[in-house]
Design a protein around this motif. Structure first.
Motif, short mmCIF file in Angstrom:
data_model
loop_
_atom_site.label_atom_id
_atom_site.label_comp_id
_atom_site.label_asym_id
_atom_site.label_seq_id
_atom_site.Cartn_x
_atom_site.Cartn_y
_atom_site.Cartn_z
N THR A 2 0.82 -1.20 0.00
CA THR A 2 0.00 0.00 0.00
C THR A 2 0.86 1.26 0.00
O THR A 2 1.84 1.33 0.71
N PHE A 4 0.77 5.19 1.04
CA PHE A 4 0.01 6.06 1.92
C PHE A 4 0.31 7.51 1.62
O PHE A 4 1.47 7.89 1.47
N ASP A 31 -0.27 0.05 -2.55
CA ASP A 31 -1.62 0.51 -2.92
C ASP A 31 -1.85 1.88 -2.28
O ASP A 31 -1.11 2.28 -1.41
N VAL A 32 -2.90 2.58 -2.68
CA VAL A 32 -3.06 3.96 -2.21
C VAL A 32 -4.10 4.09 -1.09
O VAL A 32 -5.25 3.73 -1.25
N VAL A 33 -3.65 4.63 0.04
CA VAL A 33 -4.49 4.98 1.17
C VAL A 33 -4.15 6.41 1.55
O VAL A 33 -2.98 6.76 1.66
N VAL A 34 -5.16 7.26 1.71
CA VAL A 34 -4.93 8.65 2.11
C VAL A 34 -5.28 8.77 3.59
O VAL A 34 -6.38 8.41 4.01
N ALA A 48 -7.80 11.90 -2.08
CA ALA A 48 -8.22 10.53 -2.41
C ALA A 48 -8.81 10.46 -3.81
O ALA A 48 -8.54 9.51 -4.56
N ALA A 53 -7.66 6.74 -4.45
CA ALA A 53 -7.35 5.95 -3.26
C ALA A 53 -8.45 4.94 -2.98
O ALA A 53 -9.63 5.22 -3.17
N GLN A 56 -9.82 5.89 2.76
CA GLN A 56 -9.56 7.18 3.39
C GLN A 56 -9.57 6.98 4.90
O GLN A 56 -10.49 6.37 5.43
#
Length: 62
Positions: A2, A4, A31-34, A48, A53, A56
């Motif tokens: 992920t 971030f 992976d994308v997490v805001v 996001a 994302a 969130q």
């Protein structure tokens, strides 16, 4: 894995996330997490949407 996006609050600087950043980097996240803290929570939805994302997270959001 992920990636971030760590958004600090309005009264802080990016250093507040330093220990978290190190721990995440050591684990190789992608992976994308805001994540927004305090005043940073106001821009979580905008960030996001921009990076698409999958999650969130709000920490001590105003």
């Amino acid at each position: 894995m992920t990636t971030f996006a760590l958004l600090h609050g309005s009264g802080e600087d990016g250093w507040v996330w330093e220990l978290v950043r190190r721990a995440l980097r050591e684990r190789g996240h992608e992976d994308v997490v805001v994540v927004g803290q305090s005043g940073g929570g106001f821009v979580v939805p905008l960030a996001a949407a921009r990076v698409r994302a999958g999650l969130q997270v709000y920490v001590e959001d105003l």
